[in-house]
Scaffold this motif. Sequence first.
Motif, PDB file in Angstrom:
ATOM      1  N   ALA A  38      79.097  28.095 -23.086  1.00  0.00           N
ATOM      2  CA  ALA A  38      78.422  27.971 -24.385  1.00  0.00           C
ATOM      3  C   ALA A  38      78.350  29.322 -25.086  1.00  0.00           C
ATOM      4  CB  ALA A  38      77.018  27.396 -24.191  1.00  0.00           C
ATOM      5  N   ASP A  39      78.015  30.368 -24.335  1.00  0.00           N
ATOM      6  CA  ASP A  39      77.916  31.707 -24.927  1.00  0.00           C
ATOM      7  C   ASP A  39      79.278  32.201 -25.402  1.00  0.00           C
ATOM      8  OD1 ASP A  39      75.221  31.712 -24.348  1.00  0.00           O
ATOM      9  OD2 ASP A  39      75.460  32.740 -22.434  1.00  0.00           O
ATOM     10  N   SER A  40      80.326  31.911 -24.651  1.00  0.00           N
ATOM     11  CA  SER A  40      81.673  32.343 -25.038  1.00  0.00           C
ATOM     12  C   SER A  40      82.099  31.688 -26.346  1.00  0.00           C
ATOM     13  CB  SER A  40      82.676  32.011 -23.929  1.00  0.00           C
ATOM     14  OG  SER A  40      82.373  32.725 -22.755  1.00  0.00           O
ATOM     15  N   PHE A  41      81.829  30.386 -26.475  1.00  0.00           N
ATOM     16  CA  PHE A  41      82.136  29.695 -27.726  1.00  0.00           C
ATOM     17  C   PHE A  41      81.266  30.221 -28.866  1.00  0.00           C
ATOM     18  CE2 PHE A  41      84.446  26.442 -25.391  1.00  0.00           C
ATOM     19  CZ  PHE A  41      85.376  26.011 -26.322  1.00  0.00           C
ATOM     20  N   HIS A  42      79.980  30.384 -28.596  1.00  0.00           N
ATOM     21  CA  HIS A  42      79.037  30.789 -29.638  1.00  0.00           C
ATOM     22  C   HIS A  42      79.409  32.130 -30.250  1.00  0.00           C
ATOM     23  CE1 HIS A  42      74.513  31.437 -30.766  1.00  0.00           C
ATOM     24  NE2 HIS A  42      75.308  31.533 -31.801  1.00  0.00           N
TER      25      HIS A  42
ATOM     26  N   THR B   6      82.796  20.805 -23.802  1.00  0.00           N
ATOM     27  CA  THR B   6      83.712  21.641 -24.576  1.00  0.00           C
ATOM     28  C   THR B   6      83.919  21.123 -25.997  1.00  0.00           C
ATOM     29  OG1 THR B   6      84.870  22.311 -22.578  1.00  0.00           O
ATOM     30  CG2 THR B   6      86.011  22.655 -24.656  1.00  0.00           C
ATOM     31  N   PHE B   7      84.105  19.813 -26.145  1.00  0.00           N
ATOM     32  CA  PHE B   7      84.313  19.266 -27.479  1.00  0.00           C
ATOM     33  C   PHE B   7      83.093  19.509 -28.356  1.00  0.00           C
ATOM     34  CE2 PHE B   7      84.247  15.708 -30.573  1.00  0.00           C
ATOM     35  CZ  PHE B   7      85.430  15.994 -31.230  1.00  0.00           C
ATOM     36  N   TYR B   8      81.905  19.400 -27.766  1.00  0.00           N
ATOM     37  CA  TYR B   8      80.657  19.671 -28.482  1.00  0.00           C
ATOM     38  C   TYR B   8      80.630  21.107 -28.980  1.00  0.00           C
ATOM     39  CZ  TYR B   8      75.702  20.845 -29.034  1.00  0.00           C
ATOM     40  OH  TYR B   8      74.509  21.303 -29.513  1.00  0.00           O
ATOM     41  N   TYR B   9      80.990  22.068 -28.098  1.00  0.00           N
ATOM     42  CA  TYR B   9      80.989  23.479 -28.490  1.00  0.00           C
ATOM     43  C   TYR B   9      82.003  23.734 -29.601  1.00  0.00           C
ATOM     44  CZ  TYR B   9      78.585  24.139 -23.990  1.00  0.00           C
ATOM     45  OH  TYR B   9      77.724  24.062 -22.931  1.00  0.00           O
ATOM     46  N   ALA B  10      83.185  23.122 -29.476  1.00  0.00           N
ATOM     47  CA  ALA B  10      84.233  23.327 -30.476  1.00  0.00           C
ATOM     48  C   ALA B  10      83.778  22.849 -31.850  1.00  0.00           C
ATOM     49  CB  ALA B  10      85.511  22.602 -30.049  1.00  0.00           C
ATOM     50  N   CYS B  11      83.048  21.734 -31.880  1.00  0.00           N
ATOM     51  CA  CYS B  11      82.522  21.221 -33.151  1.00  0.00           C
ATOM     52  C   CYS B  11      81.395  22.102 -33.678  1.00  0.00           C
ATOM     53  CB  CYS B  11      82.010  19.791 -32.962  1.00  0.00           C
ATOM     54  SG  CYS B  11      83.275  18.560 -32.651  1.00  0.00           S
ATOM     55  N   LYS B  12      80.447  22.431 -32.803  1.00  0.00           N
ATOM     56  CA  LYS B  12      79.254  23.156 -33.237  1.00  0.00           C
ATOM     57  C   LYS B  12      79.585  24.520 -33.798  1.00  0.00           C
ATOM     58  CE  LYS B  12      74.725  24.771 -31.696  1.00  0.00           C
ATOM     59  NZ  LYS B  12      73.717  24.782 -30.609  1.00  0.00           N
TER      60      LYS B  12
ATOM     61  N   PHE C 298      88.031  24.728 -35.677  1.00  0.00           N
ATOM     62  CA  PHE C 298      88.694  23.615 -36.356  1.00  0.00           C
ATOM     63  C   PHE C 298      90.018  23.225 -35.701  1.00  0.00           C
ATOM     64  CE2 PHE C 298      86.244  25.943 -39.668  1.00  0.00           C
ATOM     65  CZ  PHE C 298      85.290  24.972 -39.894  1.00  0.00           C
ATOM     66  N   ILE C 299      90.789  24.213 -35.264  1.00  0.00           N
ATOM     67  CA  ILE C 299      92.079  23.918 -34.645  1.00  0.00           C
ATOM     68  C   ILE C 299      91.885  23.180 -33.329  1.00  0.00           C
ATOM     69  CG2 ILE C 299      94.154  24.935 -33.622  1.00  0.00           C
ATOM     70  CD1 ILE C 299      93.981  27.161 -35.692  1.00  0.00           C
ATOM     71  N   LEU C 300      90.928  23.627 -32.527  1.00  0.00           N
ATOM     72  CA  LEU C 300      90.664  22.961 -31.253  1.00  0.00           C
ATOM     73  C   LEU C 300      90.185  21.527 -31.472  1.00  0.00           C
ATOM     74  CD1 LEU C 300      88.909  25.696 -29.064  1.00  0.00           C
ATOM     75  CD2 LEU C 300      91.286  24.970 -29.035  1.00  0.00           C
ATOM     76  N   VAL C 301      89.305  21.334 -32.450  1.00  0.00           N
ATOM     77  CA  VAL C 301      88.813  19.991 -32.743  1.00  0.00           C
ATOM     78  C   VAL C 301      89.960  19.097 -33.190  1.00  0.00           C
ATOM     79  CG1 VAL C 301      87.352  18.617 -34.283  1.00  0.00           C
ATOM     80  CG2 VAL C 301      86.471  20.742 -33.281  1.00  0.00           C
TER      81      VAL C 301
END
Length: 296
Positions: free
Chosen positions: A236-240, A256-262, A266-269
Motif C-alpha cells: 500500500a505504501d509503495s503504491f501510495h 492490488t487492483f484497489y491500490y491501482a484505482c485509489k 491508469f495504465i495498470l487499471v
Amino acid sequence: FKDEIKQSFSNDEIFDIFQDNKRLLLFLFKEKILNMDKSIYSIMINEKYMNKNYPQFFSIEINQFNQEKSEVKPLPEELEKKREIGENDSLICELIRNDSIESFIVYVKQNSISLSSEINHSIFETNSFLIKNKKSSLIEYAAFYGSIQIFNYLRSNKIELSPSLWLYSIHSDNAELIQILEDNHVVPVDKTYQKCLKESIKCHHNNVSNYIKLNLLDNESEKKNLKSNFKENILADSFHYYNFLFLEPQLIHRFTFYYACKYGYFILVTLFLKLEGIEINSKVIFNLFFFFNQVF
C-alpha cells in the motif's frame, strides 16, 4: 502543460490538487496557472489554513486581490526570496542545515541558547514533515538534515537520543545516523519499525528502506498486515508514494487492483480491465503481476 492545465481544471480544482504544498502553490501563482480569487481567498482564511500560516505566506497574492485594506500584514519585500527558498529563516536553523559546527557553537554560546531547546516556528517553512512537527528540537532538526557534526556535538553534551529521532534521521538518508541510533539501542515509538519503513518509502530513501526491511522490521507483523490491513502495509505504501521498490512480481496480493484505482495508476487499471477472467467486483482480486506472469 500550462494551457492544458488551465483548460482541464478549474481554479478551485488546481488549488485542491496542490493545497498541501506551499512552494508549488507559489509557483502556480507566479506562473498565472492559479489565480487568487474570492473562492481561494475564502479558503485561505479559514482555520485550517490560518493554522498553517497560509495567509501570511501568500499575503502578497491576497493583498493584490484585495485592493482595500487587508487584514493580512504583507511580507517585507526583501523577504520574498525566503518565501521561494521555503525553509525556516532563523539563523540557527541555517547553521544546522549547513552543519556549520563552529559557527553553531559560537552562536548558541553568545545567545545563551539551551542545547535542549526547540526551534522557533517559521512561516517560511514548507516541508510537510516539519510543519506537522512544529516543536522540533535542535537535535531532531540536525537529524532531519543529516548534520552529523552538530548532531554529535549535541549528543556529546548529553542531549537525549529520543525515539522520535528515527523518523527525522530517515528523512536525512544518512546511514551514519541510523547506525548511531542502533548502537545506542534507541528504539522508535513503533517498535515493529513499520512506521519507519513507511517513512523511508515515502521519502524514496530506498537504501534505508531495504536496511529496515532486512534487518529491523517485525516480519510477522508485516505478514499479518499484508493479509488483513489494506491501508497499512508495504505494498500500500509503495503504491501510495509511487515507490516501486517492493512491487515484486512474485508477490500475490488481493488488494492490488484497489491500490491501482485509489492512487491513479491508469495504465495498470486499463490492463487489469483488459485481462480476461478477472472479476473486478470480486472481494478478492489477485495481484496484477501474477496475471502478467501467466499472460506474458
